[in-house]
Design an enzyme around this catalytic site. Structure first.
Site, short mmCIF file in Angstrom:
data_model
loop_
_atom_site.label_atom_id
_atom_site.label_comp_id
_atom_site.label_asym_id
_atom_site.label_seq_id
_atom_site.Cartn_x
_atom_site.Cartn_y
_atom_site.Cartn_z
N ARG A 23 87.80 31.66 15.78
CA ARG A 23 86.79 31.51 14.73
C ARG A 23 87.37 30.89 13.46
O ARG A 23 86.67 30.16 12.74
CB ARG A 23 86.17 32.87 14.42
CG ARG A 23 85.31 33.40 15.56
CD ARG A 23 84.61 34.68 15.18
NE ARG A 23 83.73 35.14 16.25
CZ ARG A 23 82.94 36.20 16.17
NH1 ARG A 23 82.92 36.92 15.06
NH2 ARG A 23 82.18 36.55 17.18
N ASP B 87 72.18 40.18 4.16
CA ASP B 87 73.33 40.00 5.06
C ASP B 87 74.54 39.60 4.23
O ASP B 87 74.40 39.09 3.12
CB ASP B 87 73.03 38.93 6.12
CG ASP B 87 73.89 39.08 7.37
OD1 ASP B 87 73.43 39.70 8.35
OD2 ASP B 87 75.05 38.63 7.35
#
Length: 279
Positions: A34, A145
């Site tokens: 990632r 979020d």
């Protein structure tokens, strides 16, 4: 060159302290993959050079938001765990309105850890559809979020057409519009529904939440599993301070036991809890 143990520990410790998510050694290869996105964007020679720049060259503050975006998991779908939306439609709204009699008819919903917004928009579709059959209430939805990248998607409300497959056909026709360019495989949530939902960035590990304290329904699904027990308890308690008495707290199907030890929550279904505490 692979991410070294030392550099992985630096990233894992930071992520746990910032957003509460534990990254065990088994996650090292995943995290390495990632982080490659930021390695390429910043033109570093390797993932280890990237981590060194963060922790040894003073670049962490400027890079923190993008680092968190890279390592967080954001899995969601429209109508995921559909029994929750059936509960909202057939039970929660009627009970919440009955509790307040002739006072405010506004239903407030909070989608915590909202990811790309599919949970919030699913709730909006369900409530807007319910309004056509049961007049006499309004609703407002907040999605929060930690990831700025998923919030950009949520605010735009644009999704690949195949992701809308779980939406009932009648709702899909009513609440999504196709691009004028018919070669594009995207659809967009209609403006009327987008206006009913607000999105903002928030960290569940913050000491306080900038959210109303009379929320009727809180969704916090499939994020608590990434926290240890102590952090789960802390986050659940903090969230429920914003839940009105009689309001509902919904978790994911793998999180049915997270309420244990939390004062004021009564289980009404395996993953649905009601706030029975009095203020």
């Amino acid at each position: 060159m692979h991410l070294t143990d030392r550099h992985f520990r630096s990233v894992a410790t930071l992520i746990e302290s910032q957003i509460g998510i534990k990254l065990p050694p088994a996650k090292r290869v995943m995290i390495e993959g990632r982080l490659q996105k930021r390695v390429r964007a910043l033109k570093h020679a390797s993932v280890n050079e990237y981590v060194e720049r963060l922790f040894e060259d003073g670049q962490l503050e400027a890079e923190l938001v993008d680092l968190i975006d890279c390592v967080t998991t954001n899995k969601t779908d429209f109508f995921r765990e559909p029994s929750h939306f059936e509960f909202v439609r057939h039970v929660a709204v009627d009970e919440l309105l009955a509790q307040r009699g002739r006072t405010s008819r506004l239903i407030k919903i909070w989608s915590a850890a909202c990811s790309t917004g599919m949970e919030a928009y699913t709730t909006a579709m369900v409530l807007d559809d319910l309004q056509t059959k049961r007049r006499g209430f309004e609703f407002r939805i907040l999605g929060t979020d930690i990831s700025t990248s998923v919030l950009r998607v949520a605010k735009a409300g644009i999704y690949p057409r195949d992701l809308v497959a779980p939406v009932p056909a009648e709702m899909a026709q009513r609440y999504f519009m196709s691009a004028r360019d018919r070669t594009r495989a995207d659809v967009r949530v209609v403006p009327e529904l987008r206006r009913r939902v607000n999105f903002t960035r928030m960290n569940l590990m913050d000491p306080s939440y900038p959210v109303d304290q009379d929320v009727d329904i809180i969704f916090c699904r499939n994020v608590l599993i990434y926290f240890d027990k102590a952090t789960q308890r802390k986050v659940v308690d903090q969230l429920c301070r914003h839940l009105r008495p009689g309001g509902y707290f919904l978790v994911g199907h793998s999180e049915s036991m997270v309420h244990q030890g939390s004062l004021g929550l009564k289980q009404v279904q395996p993953t649905i809890f009601q706030n029975v505490a009095r203020r």
